[in-house]
Design an enzyme around this catalytic site. Structure first.
Site, PDB file in Angstrom:
ATOM      1  N   TYR A  60      -3.500  -0.796   7.651  1.00  0.00           N
ATOM      2  CA  TYR A  60      -4.623  -1.687   7.956  1.00  0.00           C
ATOM      3  C   TYR A  60      -4.992  -1.605   9.431  1.00  0.00           C
ATOM      4  CZ  TYR A  60      -4.060  -3.971   3.428  1.00  0.00           C
ATOM      5  OH  TYR A  60      -3.994  -4.237   2.092  1.00  0.00           O
TER       6      TYR A  60
ATOM      7  N   SER B 163      -7.623  -1.851  -4.037  1.00  0.00           N
ATOM      8  CA  SER B 163      -8.184  -0.494  -4.019  1.00  0.00           C
ATOM      9  C   SER B 163      -9.111  -0.252  -5.195  1.00  0.00           C
ATOM     10  CB  SER B 163      -7.065   0.558  -4.068  1.00  0.00           C
ATOM     11  OG  SER B 163      -6.347   0.538  -2.879  1.00  0.00           O
TER      12      SER B 163
ATOM     13  N   ARG C  71       0.858  -1.186   0.000  1.00  0.00           N
ATOM     14  CA  ARG C  71       0.000   0.000   0.000  1.00  0.00           C
ATOM     15  C   ARG C  71       0.893   1.234   0.000  1.00  0.00           C
ATOM     16  NH1 ARG C  71      -5.268  -1.773   1.506  1.00  0.00           N
ATOM     17  NH2 ARG C  71      -6.132  -1.656  -0.549  1.00  0.00           N
TER      18      ARG C  71
ATOM     19  N   ASP D 131      -2.667  -1.517  -7.527  1.00  0.00           N
ATOM     20  CA  ASP D 131      -3.373  -2.066  -6.365  1.00  0.00           C
ATOM     21  C   ASP D 131      -4.808  -2.473  -6.702  1.00  0.00           C
ATOM     22  OD1 ASP D 131      -4.418  -2.645  -3.923  1.00  0.00           O
ATOM     23  OD2 ASP D 131      -4.018  -0.695  -3.019  1.00  0.00           O
TER      24      ASP D 131
ATOM     25  N   GLN E 248       0.411   2.180  -5.867  1.00  0.00           N
ATOM     26  CA  GLN E 248      -1.040   2.429  -5.854  1.00  0.00           C
ATOM     27  C   GLN E 248      -1.697   2.084  -7.195  1.00  0.00           C
ATOM     28  OE1 GLN E 248      -1.605   6.336  -4.361  1.00  0.00           O
ATOM     29  NE2 GLN E 248      -3.527   5.831  -3.383  1.00  0.00           N
TER      30      GLN E 248
HETATM   31  P1  NAD Z   1      -9.721  -2.968   4.590  1.00  0.00           P
HETATM   32  O1  NAD Z   1     -10.508  -3.430   3.424  1.00  0.00           O
HETATM   33  O2  NAD Z   1      -8.680  -3.857   5.145  1.00  0.00           O
HETATM   34  O3  NAD Z   1     -10.736  -2.618   5.788  1.00  0.00           O
HETATM   35  C1  NAD Z   1     -11.803  -1.715   5.596  1.00  0.00           C
HETATM   36  C2  NAD Z   1     -11.904  -0.783   6.764  1.00  0.00           C
HETATM   37  O4  NAD Z   1     -12.423  -1.484   7.888  1.00  0.00           O
HETATM   38  C3  NAD Z   1     -10.584  -0.189   7.232  1.00  0.00           C
HETATM   39  O5  NAD Z   1     -10.670   1.226   7.203  1.00  0.00           O
HETATM   40  C4  NAD Z   1     -10.433  -0.710   8.646  1.00  0.00           C
HETATM   41  O6  NAD Z   1      -9.811   0.211   9.501  1.00  0.00           O
HETATM   42  C5  NAD Z   1     -11.877  -0.920   9.042  1.00  0.00           C
HETATM   43  N1  NAD Z   1     -12.101  -1.794  10.198  1.00  0.00           N
HETATM   44  C6  NAD Z   1     -11.470  -2.919  10.588  1.00  0.00           C
HETATM   45  N2  NAD Z   1     -12.006  -3.399  11.721  1.00  0.00           N
HETATM   46  C7  NAD Z   1     -13.020  -2.575  12.064  1.00  0.00           C
HETATM   47  C8  NAD Z   1     -13.950  -2.537  13.114  1.00  0.00           C
HETATM   48  N3  NAD Z   1     -13.959  -3.445  14.075  1.00  0.00           N
HETATM   49  N4  NAD Z   1     -14.854  -1.530  13.136  1.00  0.00           N
HETATM   50  C9  NAD Z   1     -14.863  -0.575  12.185  1.00  0.00           C
HETATM   51  N5  NAD Z   1     -14.000  -0.550  11.159  1.00  0.00           N
HETATM   52  C10 NAD Z   1     -13.087  -1.534  11.096  1.00  0.00           C
HETATM   53  O7  NAD Z   1      -9.100  -1.537   4.313  1.00  0.00           O
HETATM   54  P2  NAD Z   1      -8.652  -0.888   2.938  1.00  0.00           P
HETATM   55  O8  NAD Z   1      -9.809  -0.255   2.283  1.00  0.00           O
HETATM   56  O9  NAD Z   1      -7.877  -1.893   2.165  1.00  0.00           O
HETATM   57  O10 NAD Z   1      -7.708   0.269   3.425  1.00  0.00           O
HETATM   58  C11 NAD Z   1      -6.777   0.073   4.487  1.00  0.00           C
HETATM   59  C12 NAD Z   1      -5.873   1.273   4.582  1.00  0.00           C
HETATM   60  O11 NAD Z   1      -4.947   1.278   3.537  1.00  0.00           O
HETATM   61  C13 NAD Z   1      -6.530   2.615   4.565  1.00  0.00           C
HETATM   62  O12 NAD Z   1      -5.824   3.427   5.447  1.00  0.00           O
HETATM   63  C14 NAD Z   1      -6.299   3.096   3.176  1.00  0.00           C
HETATM   64  O13 NAD Z   1      -6.360   4.498   3.081  1.00  0.00           O
HETATM   65  C15 NAD Z   1      -4.935   2.567   2.964  1.00  0.00           C
HETATM   66  N6  NAD Z   1      -4.605   2.423   1.548  1.00  0.00           N
HETATM   67  C16 NAD Z   1      -3.461   2.987   1.106  1.00  0.00           C
HETATM   68  C17 NAD Z   1      -3.116   2.844  -0.222  1.00  0.00           C
HETATM   69  C18 NAD Z   1      -1.861   3.448  -0.739  1.00  0.00           C
HETATM   70  O14 NAD Z   1      -1.254   4.256  -0.099  1.00  0.00           O
HETATM   71  N7  NAD Z   1      -1.422   3.033  -1.892  1.00  0.00           N
HETATM   72  C19 NAD Z   1      -3.913   2.117  -1.072  1.00  0.00           C
HETATM   73  C20 NAD Z   1      -5.081   1.556  -0.581  1.00  0.00           C
HETATM   74  C21 NAD Z   1      -5.408   1.714   0.742  1.00  0.00           C
END
Ligand code: NAD
Length: 375
Positions: free
Chosen positions: A228, A133, A122, A130, A127
């Site tokens: 995460y 995403s 990530r 990914d 990105q």
């Molecule tokens: P994910 O699909 O793993 O999870 C979805 C969301 O569920 C997350 O925000 C997580 O914090 C939340 N979650 C987990 N347990 C929970 C609970 N008990 N109650 C409420 N919420 C809960 O997450 P994702 O969409 O893959 O994204 C994870 C992180 O990675 C984010 O910070 C996102 O911004 C980041 N990200 C960064 C990049 C990058 O920089 N290239 C790309 C994609 C995502």
């Protein structure tokens, strides 16, 4: 270098790993691209479009798997097909690394280098490659559109001579990529939106989209280096449920996206909480495939509870918009290949010291090489 896209054969899958525009780009880079006949049909791309883009159309899937230097798929390969690939070849796409150890072992035993899309770092640089995403964005949008379609009322406020309709209330649980897109979509449709995530850093993002961040004090949680969520203790989960029950009861739509990377999704909506919701309200569980956030979710089914709440558990809701889902998936694939492509030799040199490759390489040269899966 020969690239091959086999047709996705899982019955509900509609996506394809390369769309014709992606093929054109790869052919322009000097790659030989072969597509199994019919691969793009569900996404709106007949064989003729792939032919025009410069691909060869293949009828003999097994032979093409054996010929290919690089196999690109959307879903994890059927186990029995892995041995069809030749030693030294590459494979990429979703591989469900936490779900099937056997698949990883088969890639290693076949001396195939498996670049797992779920493990792409990530990072800003990666990105564009990914898949999680790009697909989550569409799933977040589709969750709202699907719920709106099934709801017994409308989302926006309406002031008419016949009276005023209040805006629908939408609660988004988990504000990662899918959750943010769901908030933005529900706001565009005029709903009043609330959201919660265990990572406190998302509060500002929620507010900037015009939604309210629900505050629930569950103690220290934080996030991993990759961004995460960390897994909650049973006590924290209980506190979270108590904090959410009231919000759920007053919501017309609840969309759950809460995942913990590499672990089963936490159950956040219990039967009791669901029975507190009004009849006709909708729950969309985007975590359905990973175990679900909702006690009564059944994967790939829609059910109506005895109290009249509809729970939608379709896995990968982005499959309902296969043209765009495939376009984005294919762009991720092309970006991965293009990032490393050797334009003179017209090959994908495997840079084993590169951090993106190190992040996503599950197997290489007969071994499981990824730290998380070695043991
Ligand atoms: P994910 O699909 O793993 O999870 C979805 C969301 O569920 C997350 O925000 C997580 O914090 C939340 N979650 C987990 N347990 C929970 C609970 N008990 N109650 C409420 N919420 C809960 O997450 P994702 O969409 O893959 O994204 C994870 C992180 O990675 C984010 O910070 C996102 O911004 C980041 N990200 C960064 C990049 C990058 O920089 N290239 C790309 C994609 C995502």
């Amino acid at each position: 270098m020969r690239l091959f896209v086999p047709k996705e054969i899982q019955s509900l899958e509609t996506r394809v790993a390369l769309v014709p525009a992606a093929v054109s780009k790869l052919v322009g880079m000097g790659a030989l691209v072969a597509i199994e006949s019919g691969s793009g049909m569900a996404a709106g791309h007949p064989d003729a479009d792939y032919l025009s883009a410069g691909a060869a159309i293949i009828a003999d899937r097994a032979a093409a798997l054996g010929d290919a230097d690089f196999v690109l798929r959307v879903l994890p390969a059927p186990l029995e097909e892995i041995a069809l690939q030749k030693p030294g070849s590459l494979a990429t796409g979703l591989m469900d690394p936490f779900g099937s150890r056997e698949r990883i072992e088969r890639y290693a035993n076949g001396r195939i280098t498996a670049l797992c899309s779920e493990l792409i770092p990530r990072s800003t640089l990666a990105q564009k490659m990914d898949v999680l995403s790009s697909q989550a964005n569409l799933a977040g949008y589709m969750a709202v559109v699907t719920a709106a379609d099934q709801l017994d009322s409308i989302l926006p406020m309406m002031m008419t001579p016949a009276g005023t309709i209040s805006p629908a209330k939408v609660f988004i649980l988990g504000v990662g990529v899918a959750g943010l897109q769901a908030i933005a979509t529900a706001r565009r449709l005029g709903a009043r939106v609330e959201a919660f995530d265990t990572r406190p850093v998302v509060e500002e993002q929620v507010k900037s989209l015009g939604a309210r961040f629900v505050k629930i004090d569950i103690g220290e949680v934080g996030q991993t280096e990759q961004g995460y969520a960390r897994e909650l203790t049973p006590e924290q989960v209980q506190k979270q449920r108590e904090g959410m029950a009231k919000v759920c009861a007053s919501s017309d739509i609840v969309i759950t996206t809460a995942k913990v990377f590499g672990r089963k999704a936490p159950i956040l909506l219990t039967r009791e909480m669901i029975s507190g919701m009004r009849p006709g309200s909708i729950i969309v569980d985007l975590a359905a495939e990973g175990g679900g956030n909702v006690e009564e979710t059944i994967v790939d089914r829609e059910i109506v509870t005895p109290s009249g709440v509809r729970i939608i558990g379709w896995a990968a809701l982005e499959r309902k918009v296969p043209r765009h889902a495939s376009q984005m998936f294919a762009a991720n694939m092309v970006n991965l290949i293009d990032h490393f492509w050797d334009r003179e030799a017209k090959t994908f040199p495997l840079k084993t010291d590169d951090e993106i490759i190190q992040g996503c390489m599950l197997t290489h040269d007969g071994h499981i090489v990824h730290d998380r899966f070695k043991a």
